[in-house]
Structure formats: structure tokens, C-alpha cells
Enzyme design. Structure first.
Site, PDB file in Angstrom:
ATOM      1  CE  LYS A 208      -3.411   2.447   2.745  1.00  0.00           C
ATOM      2  NZ  LYS A 208      -4.320   2.458   3.876  1.00  0.00           N
ATOM      3  CD  GLU A 214       9.182  -5.982   7.429  1.00  0.00           C
ATOM      4  OE1 GLU A 214       8.944  -4.864   6.907  1.00  0.00           O
ATOM      5  OE2 GLU A 214       8.948  -6.237   8.625  1.00  0.00           O
ATOM      6  N   GLY A 269      -4.902  -1.666   4.894  1.00  0.00           N
ATOM      7  CA  GLY A 269      -4.132  -2.823   4.419  1.00  0.00           C
ATOM      8  C   GLY A 269      -4.856  -4.144   4.681  1.00  0.00           C
ATOM      9  NE  ARG A 270      -6.807  -3.491  10.748  1.00  0.00           N
ATOM     10  CZ  ARG A 270      -6.129  -2.363  10.919  1.00  0.00           C
ATOM     11  NH1 ARG A 270      -4.941  -2.213  10.355  1.00  0.00           N
ATOM     12  NH2 ARG A 270      -6.613  -1.373  11.631  1.00  0.00           N
ATOM     13  CD  GLU A 355      -2.139  -4.269  11.313  1.00  0.00           C
ATOM     14  OE1 GLU A 355      -2.748  -4.130  10.239  1.00  0.00           O
ATOM     15  OE2 GLU A 355      -0.908  -4.480  11.356  1.00  0.00           O
ATOM     16  CG  HIS A 386      -6.215 -35.922  16.517  1.00  0.00           C
ATOM     17  ND1 HIS A 386      -6.543 -37.118  17.112  1.00  0.00           N
ATOM     18  CD2 HIS A 386      -7.182 -35.670  15.594  1.00  0.00           C
ATOM     19  CE1 HIS A 386      -7.655 -37.587  16.545  1.00  0.00           C
ATOM     20  NE2 HIS A 386      -8.059 -36.724  15.629  1.00  0.00           N
ATOM     21  CE  LYS A 506       5.655  -1.084  10.389  1.00  0.00           C
ATOM     22  NZ  LYS A 506       4.732  -0.428   9.485  1.00  0.00           N
TER      23      LYS A 506
HETATM   24  O1  F6P Z   1       3.077  -2.716   9.803  1.00  0.00           O
HETATM   25  C1  F6P Z   1       1.750  -3.052   9.658  1.00  0.00           C
HETATM   26  C2  F6P Z   1       1.261  -2.747   8.282  1.00  0.00           C
HETATM   27  O2  F6P Z   1       1.203  -1.383   8.096  1.00  0.00           O
HETATM   28  C3  F6P Z   1      -0.069  -3.394   8.000  1.00  0.00           C
HETATM   29  O3  F6P Z   1      -1.130  -2.653   8.465  1.00  0.00           O
HETATM   30  C4  F6P Z   1      -0.023  -3.536   6.526  1.00  0.00           C
HETATM   31  O4  F6P Z   1      -0.975  -4.445   6.039  1.00  0.00           O
HETATM   32  C5  F6P Z   1       1.394  -4.010   6.333  1.00  0.00           C
HETATM   33  O5  F6P Z   1       2.135  -3.277   7.289  1.00  0.00           O
HETATM   34  C6  F6P Z   1       1.979  -3.830   4.969  1.00  0.00           C
HETATM   35  O6  F6P Z   1       1.967  -2.497   4.562  1.00  0.00           O
HETATM   36  P1  F6P Z   1       2.179  -2.098   3.045  1.00  0.00           P
HETATM   37  O7  F6P Z   1       1.080  -2.731   2.247  1.00  0.00           O
HETATM   38  O8  F6P Z   1       2.133  -0.614   3.025  1.00  0.00           O
HETATM   39  O9  F6P Z   1       3.515  -2.631   2.617  1.00  0.00           O
END
Ligand code: F6P
Length: 549
Positions: A208, A214, A269-270, A355, A386, A506
């Protein structure tokens, strides 16, 4: 509308008094005294049947919870969301994932812009791209068609795509392979790329913000791999597309914005799996099935928007979740899909629920004096039975369960499906009614182990039952949980659409990265534990041992 703080609302006070009646009874008695309970305490819409008769509630509890929803202005808050008002107050944003699944004929003007028209322009772009890739018309750098798709993203830019891919695998193209790289752990990327031919591989960089460390680290490594394999930087144009709200950063990364699929800051995002973030899903199942998925979402949205609270599945589920959390003190919820294709649903719901509702202050910034979001987790049935179900049945903590079952299997095989489904009903039954000492004794159990075999029961669960897993049903199930989360957040008076709690870690990590990687010994100014761990890490890293396979 001004409302009193939650615990001062009259329905809350009434529920606090009412809980004593329920503490004095249990599900066995409630069912025995009311033979029609199982037929009455349920709701159904869009082919999803919710049986909540095994929750520790009576008609009076439900009536009071609905009164609490009314007193809390749930209806008005829901309508504010559908109107595009900035209900995400801490980020000053509209919350409009419901617009992502509105039909083309609809219109929703927010700040002078018809967002539904924008949504469908992107859906058209996605459909045309997906059709070209699926038909083989889209060629890679060497003229070959695409056979592998790698989605790189994390959080909402990964969990929805993976969950939907697994959930709808039955409907997906088997001659295309799909991989999802999220973790910055290089193993995730290396294992995903191990058997792939670069000239047949498409990378979708999903982010987003296009600023997530990452994802950018993984995307950079993927690009390096592709260029190394194909020996030409211009290959990127045919093998990389981006999904983002941030065109500037996409261009800065080196992806032509022609190959970009946009979405908007009013999609959390979610809450984004059916935005362009769903591009991998559309590539897998094709545009037609993708539109069925959207229809399922939209049908549940309409149900949430229009149905009376007494019959409103998301409202009922949200109110029951709040009841279990705040009045019965349940800190955790298990989600157990008895459908192998839904194996990633619990992980997806973890982000959606935790979240969204893991918040400690109200919209005004005042500390809450009640519990908010529960911990969500789960595994597909029957595997969990199980493993951890022992604690759910006899442990000292009560964990409400959402069982999700289907009347038909997509892959019928002998007796499998009836055996699987019998466990949904049996587990809910065992949790609710348990086994008394008298029943255990009547089986001839030696007195010395009677206590061990007693199951107290009175453990709450929902059963969600549908006919068969389709794209449409999946959309409805996800929207059901989204609006249940919304309902809880609205009553708790929290911002379910921000996530400030993830930021501190972060920032701290960014400060630590150079301390781990620099050759020179850094001067460390953290707490003594962190300093010592960093020193140890550096010593171990310098250790000369190699680990080859
Ligand atoms: O760090 C949490 C978050 O902001 C989530 O809310 C989001 O889905 C995820 O990181 C990834 O963010 P992006 O789509 O901006 O890479």
C-alpha cells in the site's frame, strides 16, 4: 450523537446485572429448559447459517446486547462508514473497503469523486492484464509466457492474497504456480525462487505504502535475481508489476507506472484483499470467479447495512464476541475451519481482528476501562482436535470457538466429508454439554479417574454452516468477519482502522540494522540487555563455521 462512556450506558449496566443469572445456570440447563433453543438462536443470510445457541446467552442477553448496540450508535456509525466519512479519526481517513465490491452500476461520491467508477476502472485494468497473462498473450523478456507468479508483500498485502489463493485453489489454474514471499528472512525468498525459471516468472510487488522495509528488501533481491538470470536490466519491465497507492515510490523503485495497479488511502491494508492487492487471486481464479468473490462481499455488506440487528449476522457475531470478551472474560477466540482450503483463514483473521481491535484508547484518546480485542488463532479441523483441543475442553481457560463447516466437499471421497463434518457438530456438542461425573461413572470408570474424565462443558461456540466453498461464499465470510470487527470496535469506541502500535518496533529496528552490519565496533546506547544481545550476535556472526547442505 453523544453517548455515555461504554460502562455507564444503561444497557451495559443491565448486562452487568444480567450476567449473574447466567452464572447461576449452564448450557445443559438452558437447553433442557428450552427445547426450541437450537431452532431459535440462529440467523441466516447469503447461504451462511449462524447457530449461536451454544453461546452462553439467553434471549434476554441478546436483547440487551442489541440495546447496547443501539445506545452506542452502531447504526449511525455504520452509515458514516458507508457514506465515506472520515471514521478513521487518528489518520483522518474514510474507511471505504465496501466501495471495492460495489457493482459497476453503483455510485458513491466522496469528496467530489465517484469512487465506484475509480474502483471499476482498476478492475477493468486487472481483468485485461489477468486475461493476457492467463492466455499466454503477455510475453516475458525472452518471448515465453508466464508460468509462475510471485506476490511479494507483507501483512495485508500478503495474508489476503495467500488466504484467497489457498481458499480458492479448487477454482484456480493448475498450469500456473503461485508463490507468496512476505518474510524478510532470506529463506522465504530463496526457497520460493529455487525452482523457478526467471523468463517465465512474474513478480507482483504489493505494498500500500511502497515504503515497507521487508517488501522493498525482498523486491530489490527479486529484481537482482531476475537481472542476474536474464542478464538484462530491461527485463524488469516484462516481469515486474506493482500494486500500491504510491505511484511516486513505485516509479522510484524502477517499475514503470504503466505496470501499476492502484488503490486508495481509504482502503486499510487488512481490508484490501479485494482491491488491486487481489491481483494474484484474479490471476489464479480468473476475472469471472473474482467478480463472484466481490459479489459475495457486497451481498454481506448489504445485509450488514440493511438487516435488523436481530437478524444481522455480523452484528450478532460482533455482539457475541463483545459479550464473551467483556462479560465472560474470554481473552482468546479459536477459529476452526473444517475445510482444508481455508487453512490460512485463521492467520488472515488474526490481522483483521487483532490489528483492528487491539487498541487501548477511545476515539477521543481516553484510556479504555474495559477489555478490547481478543487474541484470534486457529487451525483447520480435524488436526487441532489431536493437538490443542484438550485445553479447550478441559483447560482452566475458556476459549470460545467459531466452527466453520460445509455440507459438501469440493473433492468428495468416500465417507471423508461426513466424518469431517460429524466432528464439527460433535466438538460443539462436547464443548457445550461436557460429561458429568455421573455419566462418567455410568460407563464403569474406576472412581480414581472419574475426575480426570469429567468435562464441565458450558464452553461457548458458534457454528457457521454453508453448502459448499465458492468464491461468493468466501467473500461473504470475509465481509461477515470484517463487519463483526466493525461492530465490536464501534461499541468499544475505538479506532479499528489505525495501527500505531506497530510503528515503534519498526523505528527501533532501523536504528539497530547498522549496528549489526557495520564492520567497526559500534558504540551502543540501548538498555543493557539489548546492548549485550547485539554484542553476542556480532560475535556469533563472526564465527567462521559454514553450514552447507
Ligand atoms: O506494519 C503493519 C502494516 O502497516 C499493516 O497494516 C499492513 O498491512 C502491512 O504493514 C503492509 O503495509 P504495506 O502494504 O504498506 O507494505
Amino acid at each position: 450523537m453523544t453517548t455515555l462512556p461504554l460502562r455507564q450506558r444503561s444497557a451495559w449496566l443491565a448486562l452487568e446485572a444480567h450476567i449473574n443469572t447466567l452464572r447461576a445456570t449452564n448450557l445443559r440447563t438452558l437447553f433442557a429448559e428450552d427445547p426450541k433453543r437450537g431452532e431459535r438462536l440462529h440467523a441466516e443470510t447469503e447461504g451462511i447459517h449462524l447457530d449461536y445457541s451454544k453461546q452462553r446467552v439467553t434471549d434476554e442477553t441478546v436483547r440487551l446486547l442489541i440495546e447496547l448496540a443501539n445506545e452506542s450508535g452502531l447504526g449511525e456509525r455504520r452509515d458514516q462508514m458507508f457514506r465515506g466519512e472520515h471514521i478513521n479519526v487518528s489518520e483522518d481517513r474514510a474507511v471505504l473497503h465496501v466501495a471495492l465490491r460495489m457493482p459497476k452500476s453503483a455510485s458513491l461520491v466522496v469528496d467530489g469523486v465517484d469512487v465506484v467508477a475509480e474502483v471499476h476502472a482498476v478492475l477493468d485494468q486487472m481483468s485485461s492484464f489477468a486475461t493476457r497473462v492467463r492466455s499466454g498473450e503477455w510475453k516475458g523478456h525472452t518471448g515465453k509466457s508466464i508460468r509462475n507468479v510471485v506476490n511479494i508483500g507483507i501483512g495485508g498485502s500478503d495474508l489476503g492474497p495467500v488466504m484467497a489463493y489457498e481458499a480458492l485453489r479448487f477454482y484456480s489454474r493448475r498450469d500456473l504456480t503461485f508463490h507468496f514471499v512476505s518474510n524478510v528472512d532470506s529463506t522465504d525468498m530463496v526457497e520460493a525462487l529455487r525452482d523457478l525459471q526467471a523468463d517465465e516468472t512474474l513478480f507482483i510487488i504489493s505494498s500500500k505504502t511502497f515504503g515497507t522495509l521487508e517488501t522493498l528488501t525482498n523486491a530489490t533481491s527479486a529484481r537482482r535475481w531476475l537481472i542476474e538470470q536474464l542478464g538484462d536490466e530491461s527485463a524488469v519491465a516484462k516481469h515486474f508489476v506493482a500494486v500500491s497507492t504510491n505511484a511516486k515510490k513505485v516509479a522510484a523503485f524502477g517499475i514503470d507506472t504503466e505496470n501499476m495497479f492502484v488503490f486508495w488511502d481509504w482502503v486499510g491494508g487488512r481490508y484490501s484483499m479485494e482491491s488491486a492487492i487481489g491481483l494474484s487471486t484474479m490471476l489464479a481464479i480468473g476475472p469471472e470467479h473474482y467478480f463472484e468473490l466481490l459479489d459475495g462481499f457486497h451481498a454481506m455488506d448489504e445485509h450488514f447495512r440493511t438487516a435488523a440487528f436481530e437478524e444481522n449476522l455480523p452484528v450478532l457475531m460482533g455482539l457475541l464476541a463483545l459479550w464473551n470478551r467483556d462479560f465472560l472474560g474470554c481473552a482468546s477466540v479459536g477459529v476452526m475451519p473444517y475445510e482444508q482450503y481455508l487453512k490460512r483463514l485463521p492467520a488472515y483473521l488474526q490481522q483483521l481482528t487483532m490489528e483492528s481491535n487491539g487498541k487501548h484508547v477511545t476515539l477521543e484518546g481516553t484510556a479504555v476501562d474495559y477489555d478490547t480485542g481478543a487474541l484470534y488463532w486457529g487451525e483447520p479441523g480435524t488436526n487441532g482436535q489431536h493437538s490443542f483441543y484438550q485445553l479447550i475442553h478441559q483447560g482452566t481457560t475458556v476459549i470460545p470457538i467459531d466452527f466453520i463447516g460445509f455440507a459438501k466437499s469440493l473433492n468428495p471421497l468416500g465417507e471423508h466429508h461426513d466424518i469431517l463434518s460429524s466432528n464439527v457438530f460433535a466438538q460443539a456438542q462436547a464443548l457445550a454439554f461436557g460429561k458429568s461425573a455421573e455419566e462418567v461413572r455410568a460407563e464403569g470408570t474406576p472412581e480414581s479417574i472419574v475426575a480426570h474424565r469429567v468435562m464441565e462443558g458450558n464452553r461457548p461456540s458458534n457454528v457457521l454452516l454453508a453448502e459448499i466453498l465458492t468464491p461468493r461464499i468466501l467473500g461473504s465470510i470475509i465481509a461477515l468477519y470484517e463487519h463483526s470487527v466493525f461492530t465490536q470496535g464501534a461499541l468499544w469506541d475505538i479506532d479499528s482502522f489505525d495501527q500505531w502500535g506497530v510503528e515503534l518496533g519498526k523505528v527501533l529496528a532501523v536504528a539497530i540494522i547498522p549496528e549489526l552490519s557495520s564492520d567497526a565496533e559500534p558504540s551502543l546506547n540501548h538498555d543493557s540487555s539489548t546492548n549485550e544481545l547485539i554484542r553476542l550476535y556480532r560475535r556469533l556472526k563472526r564465527n567462521g563455521d559454514r553450514h552447507d547442505n
